[in-house]
Design a protein around this motif. Structure first.
Motif, PDB file in Angstrom:
ATOM      1  N   ALA A  10       0.963  -1.291  -0.165  1.00  0.00           N
ATOM      2  CA  ALA A  10      -0.008   0.053  -0.026  1.00  0.00           C
ATOM      3  C   ALA A  10       0.807   1.221  -0.077  1.00  0.00           C
ATOM      4  N   ARG A  11       0.555   2.243  -0.762  1.00  0.00           N
ATOM      5  CA  ARG A  11       1.054   3.516  -0.644  1.00  0.00           C
ATOM      6  C   ARG A  11       1.040   4.213   0.734  1.00  0.00           C
ATOM      7  N   LEU A  12       2.317   4.656   1.384  1.00  0.00           N
ATOM      8  CA  LEU A  12       2.221   5.282   2.352  1.00  0.00           C
ATOM      9  C   LEU A  12       1.259   6.332   2.737  1.00  0.00           C
ATOM     10  N   GLY A  13       1.169   7.238   1.655  1.00  0.00           N
ATOM     11  CA  GLY A  13       0.120   8.205   1.822  1.00  0.00           C
ATOM     12  C   GLY A  13      -1.371   7.871   2.070  1.00  0.00           C
ATOM     13  N   LYS A  14      -1.728   6.689   1.917  1.00  0.00           N
ATOM     14  CA  LYS A  14      -3.167   6.185   1.977  1.00  0.00           C
ATOM     15  C   LYS A  14      -3.103   5.704   3.620  1.00  0.00           C
ATOM     16  N   LEU A  15      -1.973   5.439   4.260  1.00  0.00           N
ATOM     17  CA  LEU A  15      -2.042   4.858   5.463  1.00  0.00           C
ATOM     18  C   LEU A  15      -1.928   5.940   6.780  1.00  0.00           C
ATOM     19  N   LEU A  16      -1.796   7.176   6.373  1.00  0.00           N
ATOM     20  CA  LEU A  16      -1.352   8.484   7.161  1.00  0.00           C
ATOM     21  C   LEU A  16      -2.563   9.370   7.114  1.00  0.00           C
ATOM     22  N   ILE A  17      -2.588   9.599   8.313  1.00  0.00           N
ATOM     23  CA  ILE A  17      -3.654  10.703   8.641  1.00  0.00           C
ATOM     24  C   ILE A  17      -3.181  12.202   8.713  1.00  0.00           C
ATOM     25  N   PHE A  18      -1.810  12.278   8.804  1.00  0.00           N
ATOM     26  CA  PHE A  18      -1.036  13.548   8.895  1.00  0.00           C
ATOM     27  C   PHE A  18       0.268  13.138   8.502  1.00  0.00           C
ATOM     28  N   TYR A  19       0.955  14.140   7.715  1.00  0.00           N
ATOM     29  CA  TYR A  19       2.579  14.036   7.517  1.00  0.00           C
ATOM     30  C   TYR A  19       2.660  15.573   7.110  1.00  0.00           C
ATOM     31  N   GLY A  20       3.821  16.010   7.820  1.00  0.00           N
ATOM     32  CA  GLY A  20       4.323  17.199   7.543  1.00  0.00           C
ATOM     33  C   GLY A  20       5.553  17.561   8.232  1.00  0.00           C
ATOM     34  N   SER A  21       6.473  18.494   8.082  1.00  0.00           N
ATOM     35  CA  SER A  21       7.600  18.991   8.545  1.00  0.00           C
ATOM     36  C   SER A  21       7.338  20.458   8.964  1.00  0.00           C
ATOM     37  N   GLY A  22       8.372  20.742   9.741  1.00  0.00           N
ATOM     38  CA  GLY A  22       8.588  22.087  10.529  1.00  0.00           C
ATOM     39  C   GLY A  22       9.207  23.111   9.753  1.00  0.00           C
ATOM     40  N   ALA A  23       9.959  23.823  10.566  1.00  0.00           N
ATOM     41  CA  ALA A  23      10.840  25.076   9.905  1.00  0.00           C
ATOM     42  C   ALA A  23      11.804  25.511  11.044  1.00  0.00           C
ATOM     43  N   THR A  24      12.967  26.071  10.880  1.00  0.00           N
ATOM     44  CA  THR A  24      13.776  26.547  11.505  1.00  0.00           C
ATOM     45  C   THR A  24      13.303  27.933  12.652  1.00  0.00           C
ATOM     46  N   PRO A  25      13.237  27.835  13.771  1.00  0.00           N
ATOM     47  CA  PRO A  25      12.755  28.861  14.567  1.00  0.00           C
ATOM     48  C   PRO A  25      13.470  30.312  14.095  1.00  0.00           C
ATOM     49  N   ARG A  26      12.681  31.472  14.105  1.00  0.00           N
ATOM     50  CA  ARG A  26      13.199  32.589  13.839  1.00  0.00           C
ATOM     51  C   ARG A  26      14.369  32.966  14.918  1.00  0.00           C
ATOM     52  N   GLY A  27      15.492  33.255  14.272  1.00  0.00           N
ATOM     53  CA  GLY A  27      16.539  33.705  14.935  1.00  0.00           C
ATOM     54  C   GLY A  27      17.681  32.401  15.092  1.00  0.00           C
ATOM     55  N   GLY A  28      17.104  31.330  14.465  1.00  0.00           N
ATOM     56  CA  GLY A  28      17.800  30.235  14.401  1.00  0.00           C
ATOM     57  C   GLY A  28      18.494  29.478  15.690  1.00  0.00           C
ATOM     58  N   LYS A  29      19.526  29.208  15.953  1.00  0.00           N
ATOM     59  CA  LYS A  29      20.035  28.716  17.151  1.00  0.00           C
ATOM     60  C   LYS A  29      19.785  29.796  18.317  1.00  0.00           C
ATOM     61  N   ASN A  30      19.931  31.195  17.917  1.00  0.00           N
ATOM     62  CA  ASN A  30      19.834  31.873  19.051  1.00  0.00           C
ATOM     63  C   ASN A  30      18.347  31.930  19.705  1.00  0.00           C
ATOM     64  N   ALA A  31      17.505  31.222  19.020  1.00  0.00           N
ATOM     65  CA  ALA A  31      16.011  30.814  19.731  1.00  0.00           C
ATOM     66  C   ALA A  31      16.038  29.761  20.557  1.00  0.00           C
ATOM     67  N   TYR A  32      16.985  28.836  20.747  1.00  0.00           N
ATOM     68  CA  TYR A  32      16.948  27.933  21.642  1.00  0.00           C
ATOM     69  C   TYR A  32      16.998  28.290  23.067  1.00  0.00           C
ATOM     70  N   ARG A  33      16.472  27.771  23.866  1.00  0.00           N
ATOM     71  CA  ARG A  33      16.346  27.673  25.134  1.00  0.00           C
ATOM     72  C   ARG A  33      16.885  26.626  26.038  1.00  0.00           C
ATOM     73  N   ALA A  34      16.864  26.740  27.325  1.00  0.00           N
ATOM     74  CA  ALA A  34      17.354  25.677  28.161  1.00  0.00           C
ATOM     75  C   ALA A  34      16.041  24.880  28.623  1.00  0.00           C
ATOM     76  N   ALA A  35      14.988  25.416  28.503  1.00  0.00           N
ATOM     77  CA  ALA A  35      14.072  24.473  28.691  1.00  0.00           C
ATOM     78  C   ALA A  35      12.815  25.305  27.949  1.00  0.00           C
ATOM     79  N   GLY A  36      11.586  24.614  27.817  1.00  0.00           N
ATOM     80  CA  GLY A  36      10.481  25.149  27.076  1.00  0.00           C
ATOM     81  C   GLY A  36       9.769  23.840  26.317  1.00  0.00           C
TER      82      GLY A  36
END
Length: 416
Positions: A10-36
């Motif tokens: 079976a095609r993978l697309g027929k077995l999924l109810i969602f598929y998608g990727s995200g993006a780099t946060p604004r500011g790149g690595k500068n947006a990373y935090r110790a927690a959150g």
């Protein structure tokens, strides 16, 4: 095997109810935090393993911009770009509620037709080479597109059968994980006992022993120090010509660096018919080129190449020697020099200064730690057997070549 067990596809697309990727946060690595809010990147996604140690975090404002790709329980994570393309695993519970960047795609299965564990194991196992072939066909770099994922076909038995196969393979993983945790505990117990006795000098009877000066600082009276050459036999590796190498098991296993090192024992992937520089079973394999000081134990008789040395205690206290060398080189590259990379010579190795405790104390230490090391070694070997068994079963079960009901499997193998 009957054709009845060669599953439809079976095609993978027929077995999924969602598929998608995200993006780099604004500011790149500068947006990373110790927690959150957790942010999953390609470095977190390995084949059937989620790497938690490198998990990044972003704040709620950044997370709101990526709300459409929020990770849920039982999501499959697939790397879609870069050197780690096609690596695949289930999302860790630590990542649930988190987001992914543009290098990772979430695959959310329809539970009425597909078990997420089946999909993850299929993509990371027998279908990995097919995904890599598709990803490598791009004009500029390795990547998997949305249309690649939608059209990719996998074998598809009933969801009940998928779950039974996943349960079986999960049982293997659970045994492996339980052994791994026991190994960690044993390693830590041995390390702490060594440090208590031979670094802090709180060994049995220490109250009645004064400290005196030595080349290593204050040590108990009656103890001494000496160079490695006085306490050990040392074999410096030398690599045969490449025409004497093979990967089919002819001759002795051959190691010339740390590329096949494990946490405790190396894995054999190369052999040689030239056996001039040999390590015996139980010898310490010490890396003399970057990273200097990485240590494994020889599980078998093997040949050492130019990046390794083999060390054996002359007094047969190999367990104590192992713990002493591991403690001394807990920070890699702590000796040696070179204009391009760190390296040590035979003279450097011979000159390593070692503590020589009273023999009675060493015997007591080995009586306690020796059984720990023996058990640890058995657990490591059992895990190798379990991994081999699991990895042999996976492609045959996913393809339908094997019928689960025909298997007679002993999952008591990892118990001691």
């Amino acid at each position: 095997m009957s054709e009845a067990f060669r599953w439809p596809r079976a095609r993978l697309g027929k077995l999924l109810i969602f598929y998608g990727s995200g993006a780099t946060p604004r500011g790149g690595k500068n947006a990373y935090r110790a927690a959150g809010v957790p942010l999953v990147r390609s470095m977190n996604v390995h084949d059937l393993r989620f790497e938690r140690s490198s998990l990044a975090f972003i704040d709620n404002t950044q997370a709101q911009l990526l709300n459409r790709v929020q990770i849920m329980d039982n999501d499959v994570l697939l790397n879609i770009t870069g050197a780690s393309v096609a690596r695949c695993c289930l999302a860790s519970s630590l990542a649930v509620g988190g987001r992914v960047n543009q290098h990772v795609m979430i695959l959310r299965t329809d539970p009425s037709v597909a078990d997420a564990r089946w999909i993850a194991r299929a993509l990371a196992g027998p279908y990995k080479s097919s995904l890599l072939a598709i990803a490598g066909s791009g004009a500029t770099r390795e990547a998997l597109t949305r249309s690649d994922i939608e059209s990719f076909e996998v074998s598809l038995p009933t969801v009940d059968y998928q779950s039974k196969v996943a349960d079986l393979l999960d049982a293997y993983d659970l045994l492996i994980e339980n052994n791994r945790r026991r190994i960690e505990v044993l390693e830590e117990m041995a390390r702490l006992l060594y440090r208590e006795w031979f670094v802090h000098f709180r060994f049995p009877g220490h109250e009645d022993v004064e400290l005196v000066d030595s080349d290593l600082g204050p040590i108990p009276k009656g103890w001494s120090t000496g160079r490695l050459v006085e306490a050990c036999s040392l074999v410096m590796g030398q690599s045969p010509k490449s025409e004497y190498y093979n990967d089919v098991g002819m001759g002795l296993p051959f190691h010339q660096g740390v590329s096949d090192f494990g946490n405790w024992f190396p894995t054999h992937t190369k052999w040689t018919t030239v056996d001039k520089r040999v390590a015996e079973p139980g010898d310490l394999l010490f890396s003399v080129r970057a990273p200097v000081g990485r240590i494994n134990v020889a599980p078998d008789r093997l040949v050492v190449g130019r990046g390794l040395s083999a060390i054996r205690a002359l007094d047969n206290h190999q367990c104590f020697l192992l713990m002493q060398i591991k403690n001394k080189f807990v920070v890699e590259d702590s000796i040696g020099g070179g204009t391009i990379f760190n390296a040590v010579t035979k003279k450097d190795m011979e000159s390593i200064l070692l503590l020589k405790p009273a023999s009675s104390v060493v015997r007591q230490f080995e009586a306690l730690v020796g059984p720990m090391v023996d058990l640890l070694s058995r657990l490591i070997q059992q895990n190798e057997v379990l991994r081999e068994g699991r990895d042999l079963l996976l492609p045959r079960l996913v393809s339908g070549e094997l019928d689960l009901s025909e298997l007679d499997l002993d999952l008591e193998l990892a118990t001691v």
